[in-house]
Scaffold this active site. Structure first.
Site, PDB file in Angstrom:
ATOM      1  N   CYS A   1       0.822  -1.215   0.000  1.00 25.47           N
ATOM      2  CA  CYS A   1       0.000   0.000   0.000  1.00 25.47           C
ATOM      3  C   CYS A   1       0.851   1.259   0.000  1.00 25.47           C
ATOM      4  O   CYS A   1       0.640   2.168  -0.804  1.00 25.47           O
ATOM      5  CB  CYS A   1      -0.937  -0.002   1.205  1.00 25.47           C
ATOM      6  SG  CYS A   1      -1.970   1.479   1.283  1.00 25.47           S
TER       7      CYS A   1
ATOM      8  N   CYS B   1      -1.600   1.661  -2.921  1.00 23.05           N
ATOM      9  CA  CYS B   1      -2.619   2.696  -2.704  1.00 23.05           C
ATOM     10  C   CYS B   1      -2.074   4.116  -2.688  1.00 23.05           C
ATOM     11  O   CYS B   1      -2.611   5.008  -3.350  1.00 23.05           O
ATOM     12  CB  CYS B   1      -3.346   2.461  -1.376  1.00 23.05           C
ATOM     13  SG  CYS B   1      -3.535   0.745  -0.889  1.00 23.05           S
TER      14      CYS B   1
ATOM     15  N   LYS C   1      -0.329   5.326  -5.999  1.00 20.44           N
ATOM     16  CA  LYS C   1      -1.370   5.306  -7.036  1.00 20.44           C
ATOM     17  C   LYS C   1      -2.303   6.497  -6.887  1.00 20.44           C
ATOM     18  O   LYS C   1      -2.674   7.139  -7.880  1.00 20.44           O
ATOM     19  CB  LYS C   1      -2.142   3.996  -6.952  1.00 20.44           C
ATOM     20  CG  LYS C   1      -3.194   3.804  -8.026  1.00 20.44           C
ATOM     21  CD  LYS C   1      -3.783   2.407  -7.947  1.00 20.44           C
ATOM     22  CE  LYS C   1      -4.372   2.140  -6.575  1.00 20.44           C
ATOM     23  NZ  LYS C   1      -4.941   0.770  -6.458  1.00 20.44           N
TER      24      LYS C   1
ATOM     25  N   TYR D   1     -10.000  -3.081  -9.404  1.00 12.79           N
ATOM     26  CA  TYR D   1      -9.530  -1.799  -8.873  1.00 12.79           C
ATOM     27  C   TYR D   1      -8.307  -1.278  -9.627  1.00 12.79           C
ATOM     28  O   TYR D   1      -8.290  -0.152 -10.128  1.00 12.79           O
ATOM     29  CB  TYR D   1      -9.083  -1.958  -7.412  1.00 12.79           C
ATOM     30  CG  TYR D   1     -10.123  -2.121  -6.357  1.00 12.79           C
ATOM     31  CD1 TYR D   1     -10.439  -1.063  -5.506  1.00 12.79           C
ATOM     32  CD2 TYR D   1     -10.749  -3.340  -6.135  1.00 12.79           C
ATOM     33  CE1 TYR D   1     -11.356  -1.215  -4.472  1.00 12.79           C
ATOM     34  CE2 TYR D   1     -11.670  -3.506  -5.112  1.00 12.79           C
ATOM     35  CZ  TYR D   1     -11.976  -2.443  -4.281  1.00 12.79           C
ATOM     36  OH  TYR D   1     -12.874  -2.600  -3.281  1.00 12.79           O
TER      37      TYR D   1
ATOM     38  N   GLU E   1      -8.163   1.978 -12.253  1.00  6.44           N
ATOM     39  CA  GLU E   1      -7.464   3.151 -11.730  1.00  6.44           C
ATOM     40  C   GLU E   1      -6.283   3.537 -12.611  1.00  6.44           C
ATOM     41  O   GLU E   1      -6.088   4.720 -12.920  1.00  6.44           O
ATOM     42  CB  GLU E   1      -7.034   2.891 -10.286  1.00  6.44           C
ATOM     43  CG  GLU E   1      -8.214   2.867  -9.333  1.00  6.44           C
ATOM     44  CD  GLU E   1      -7.858   2.442  -7.916  1.00  6.44           C
ATOM     45  OE1 GLU E   1      -8.679   2.686  -7.015  1.00  6.44           O
ATOM     46  OE2 GLU E   1      -6.762   1.873  -7.708  1.00  6.44           O
TER      47      GLU E   1
ATOM     48  N   HIS F   1     -27.008  21.655   1.934  1.00  2.75           N
ATOM     49  CA  HIS F   1     -27.287  22.215   0.616  1.00  2.75           C
ATOM     50  C   HIS F   1     -26.382  23.422   0.341  1.00  2.75           C
ATOM     51  O   HIS F   1     -26.101  24.194   1.256  1.00  2.75           O
ATOM     52  CB  HIS F   1     -28.759  22.657   0.573  1.00  2.75           C
ATOM     53  CG  HIS F   1     -29.174  23.212  -0.751  1.00  2.75           C
ATOM     54  ND1 HIS F   1     -29.406  22.421  -1.855  1.00  2.75           N
ATOM     55  CD2 HIS F   1     -29.385  24.497  -1.151  1.00  2.75           C
ATOM     56  CE1 HIS F   1     -29.755  23.188  -2.872  1.00  2.75           C
ATOM     57  NE2 HIS F   1     -29.750  24.449  -2.466  1.00  2.75           N
TER      58      HIS F   1
ATOM     59  N   GLU G   1     -26.513  15.584  -0.569  1.00  3.65           N
ATOM     60  CA  GLU G   1     -27.871  15.731  -0.051  1.00  3.65           C
ATOM     61  C   GLU G   1     -28.860  14.793  -0.751  1.00  3.65           C
ATOM     62  O   GLU G   1     -29.925  14.482  -0.208  1.00  3.65           O
ATOM     63  CB  GLU G   1     -28.338  17.174  -0.168  1.00  3.65           C
ATOM     64  CG  GLU G   1     -28.548  17.680  -1.578  1.00  3.65           C
ATOM     65  CD  GLU G   1     -28.938  19.150  -1.607  1.00  3.65           C
ATOM     66  OE1 GLU G   1     -30.025  19.477  -1.095  1.00  3.65           O
ATOM     67  OE2 GLU G   1     -28.155  19.956  -2.127  1.00  3.65           O
TER      68      GLU G   1
END
Length: 460
Positions: free
Chosen positions: A43, A48, A51, A179, A183, A437, A442
């Protein structure tokens, strides 16, 4: 004299192994960690983290273009791959140093060597040939990229090598549909390479909600990716300065780089596990119980090497739970049933809980709420990218079983939503939450109309 050299010996200094070592040491255990490459694991070093940095870099061309709608005039731009790689490497070096310091500050001994099992309580260090003993051994060596056996596969690279390319290729073919594949496809495409993605099945991102899969394919195609489903490579041939890929259907694709992202396999080969009786699964994964213990008492495993849920946060949680249980006197099991996750594709995905298909397989009485829209930013930027949100709800209990998102910051959103789903929140509780908002988020608390299949809509 102590019976063993260490209370705990960890093989592998990735996310799961480091967390287990630190927590065990905090409880007073004498701990050592052996790592043959760099502290931090896949990772941090080649997964991760680097990347995500490349993903950030790949967004800028699109953002420069969209700035005009907001009144900005962006001058001439250029991109330098070498600068990006060098800066990325500096950050990885920094993180590697932090991991090392954290282990040292916790009192953990770091041994720079490959380690294998000699018996259930003995580890052989390849660097020195020395043997050390431990009351318990934790295997946390992760997984390694899989490459298929086909002619010319030696010309292919994996994500490991992609982080260290000397030049950004003009043309890239990415093979795979998970994944890593989507990616890196987004990264290369965003940085300006002509990018093709091949997937052998009818639709990529298997295991994700079908709406997310289909919509992601549409959006990636709109961004210029040559996305080919039901396509696989039969052979790779190097001709001059380019690669010629012969597909299973006979088509030929020419490229500068072909990167395989067709999954990862547990990195158990050559560890000596079979010789000490550790049971392995069909993919070479270490079979463990709910407390991460293998078939041999005293030998444990966490993270991708167990092939339970191959995500960094899961490995960290498993390592922590192991240390809490064995050294902290607590009974801790990791719940793998609800795992929020993000895919840093372009556009980004976030998902938690059951897909619609999985939910219906369990109980056909399911309500679906979903919406697709252009985000507010796109109204001035001119972007045609769509966002998507979907709730999967148990019609009988009103419990939200799954949430599936596509769009900007979906990874950030799904972390917070994952808390609600893990706690068992109902659709009524979502509805009772006051909206923030104006935000895209929302929509999650203002969805009121149940979605019906087209045939049912027509009948009504």
């Amino acid at each position: 004299m102590p019976k063993y050299d260490y209370d705990l010996f960890v093989i592998g200094a990735g996310s799961g192994g480091v967390r287990a070592a630190r927590i065990a040491a905090s409880y007073g255990a004498k701990v050592a960690v052996a790592e043959e490459y760099r502290v931090g694991g896949t990772c941090v070093i080649r997964g991760c983290v680097p990347k995500k940095l490349l993903v950030y870099a790949s967004h800028f061309a699109e953002e420069f273009e969209e700035a005009a709608g907001f009144g900005w005039t962006v001058g001439e731009t250029s991109f330098d791959w070498k600068t990006l790689v060098a800066n990325k490497d500096k950050e990885i070096d920094r993180l590697n140093g932090i991991y090392i310091r954290n282990l040292q500050n916790a009192g953990v001994e770091i041994i720079e060597s490959r380690a294998t099992l000699a018996d259930a309580h003995t580890v052989l260090l390849a660097g020195t040939g020395k043997k050390v003993t431990a009351e318990r051994i934790l295997i946390a060596v992760g997984a390694t990229p899989f490459l298929p056996d086909l002619p010319g596969i030696e010309h292919a690279i994996t994500s490991n090598e992609a982080f260290h390319l000397e030049e950004l290729p003009r043309r890239v073919v990415v093979v795979g549909g998970g994944y890593i594949a989507v990616e890196f496809t987004g990264i290369f495409n965003g940085l300006g390479a002509a990018t093709t993605q091949l997937y052998r099945g009818p639709l990529f991102m298997r295991g994700f909600d079908d709406d997310l899969r289909a919509l992601l394919a549409e959006e990636m195609t709109k961004k210029g990716v040559d996305l080919r489903m039901n396509a696989d490579i039969a052979a790779i041939e190097k001709k001059g300065g380019e690669l010629c890929l012969t597909l299973a259907n006979g088509d030929v694709v020419k490229t500068d780089i072909v990167m395989y992202a067709t999954g990862r396999v547990p990195n158990t080969k050559g560890l000596g596990l079979e010789s000490v009786g550790v049971k392995l699964g069909k993919s070479g994964e270490i079979v463990v119980d709910g407390y991460s213990q293998s078939s041999v008492p005293g030998i444990y495993a966490v993270g991708d090497v167990t092939d339970r849920a191959n995500l960094t946060p899961v490995a960290i949680r498993e390592g922590h739970a192991f240390a809490d249980t064995v050294y902290g006197g607590r009974d801790v099991k990791v719940d793998h049933s609800i795992i929020p996750t993000a895919v840093f594709s372009q556009p980004e995905l976030g998902t938690v809980g059951l897909t619609e298909a999985d939910a219906r397989a369990r109980d056909p009485e399911i309500d679906i709420y979903k919406t697709a829209f252009r985000a507010m930013k796109s109204t001035l930027s001119g972007s045609q990218e769509r966002s998507f949100m979907k709730l999967v709800v148990d019609a009988k209990t009103d419990k939200v079983l799954g949430v599936h998102l596509m769009g900007p910051a979906s990874g950030e959103l799904i972390q917070a939503i994952g808390i609600a789903v893990t706690m068992g929140a109902t659709k009524a509780q979502f509805d009772a939450t006051i909206a923030v908002h104006p935000t895209a988020a929302e929509e999650l608390v203002t969805l009121r109309d149940k979605w019906q299949p087209p045939a049912q809509q027509a009948a009504d």
